[in-house]
Design a protein around this motif. Structure first.
Motif: not given
Length: 138
Positions: A52-75
Motif C-alpha cells: 500500500l505504501t513505501s513505509y514497509g510491511r506491517g505499518t499502520m496507515v490511514l485511509y479515507t472514503s467517500d460518503k458511502k464508504g465505497l471508494n477508498w484512498s490513502l489519506a
C-alpha cells in the motif's frame, strides 16, 4: 468486496466494489478499524504486505472514503505508526515483532480520542496493549 444494507442484520446487497486492495495484493489491508466522522468514512489498518505504501510491511496507515464508504484512498498524510520499533518518551525503544495489531478506537463526543493497539516485542511471547492519545488538529 463491499456490501450494503439498511440494517446491520441484512439483507445485504453485493456492490461488486473491492474494499482496499492493490494490483500486487488482494489482502493488502489487515487488522483494520473503520468509523464515520464529519460525513465521511475513515479506516486505520495495517499494510499487510507492504503493497500500500513505501513505509514497509506491517505499518499502520490511514485511509479515507467517500460518503458511502465505497471508494477508498490513502489519506493526505497516511502514516499512523511505522512497524518495527516503538519510541518511548524517556528516549528508550522497543523492537517489535508486531507493532500495530488489532486496532481499536476510543471515542468521546463522537470523536476518536485514543487508538488502542496490541504490540508483541521481539523475542517475547508476552504482548501488551498500547493506548495512544489522539490530538485533533484544527
Amino acid at each position: 468486496v463491499t456490501a450494503l444494507s439498511n440494517s446491520p442484520t441484512g439483507p445485504f446487497k453485493d456492490t461488486g466494489i473491492s474494499f482496499i486492495e492493490t494490483e500486487a495484493s488482494t489482502f493488502a489491508l489487515d487488522d483494520h478499524v473503520e468509523w464515520f466522522q464529519d460525513g465521511y468514512y475513515n479506516c486505520i489498518g495495517k499494510d499487510h504486505d507492504g503493497s500500500l505504501t513505501s513505509y514497509g510491511r506491517g505499518t499502520m496507515v490511514l485511509y479515507t472514503s467517500d460518503k458511502k464508504g465505497l471508494n477508498w484512498s490513502l489519506a493526505e498524510q497516511p502514516l499512523v505508526l511505522k512497524a518495527g520499533k516503538l519510541h518511548w518518551t524517556d528516549g528508550s525503544e522497543t523492537l517489535c515483532e508486531r507493532t500495530a495489531d488489532m486496532p481499536k478506537l476510543y471515542f468521546e463526543n463522537g470523536k476518536p480520542k485514543a487508538l488502542i493497539i496490541a504490540v508483541l516485542p521481539k523475542d517475547s511471547e508476552v504482548s501488551f496493549s498500547l493506548v495512544i492519545p489522539l490530538i485533533e488538529k484544527n
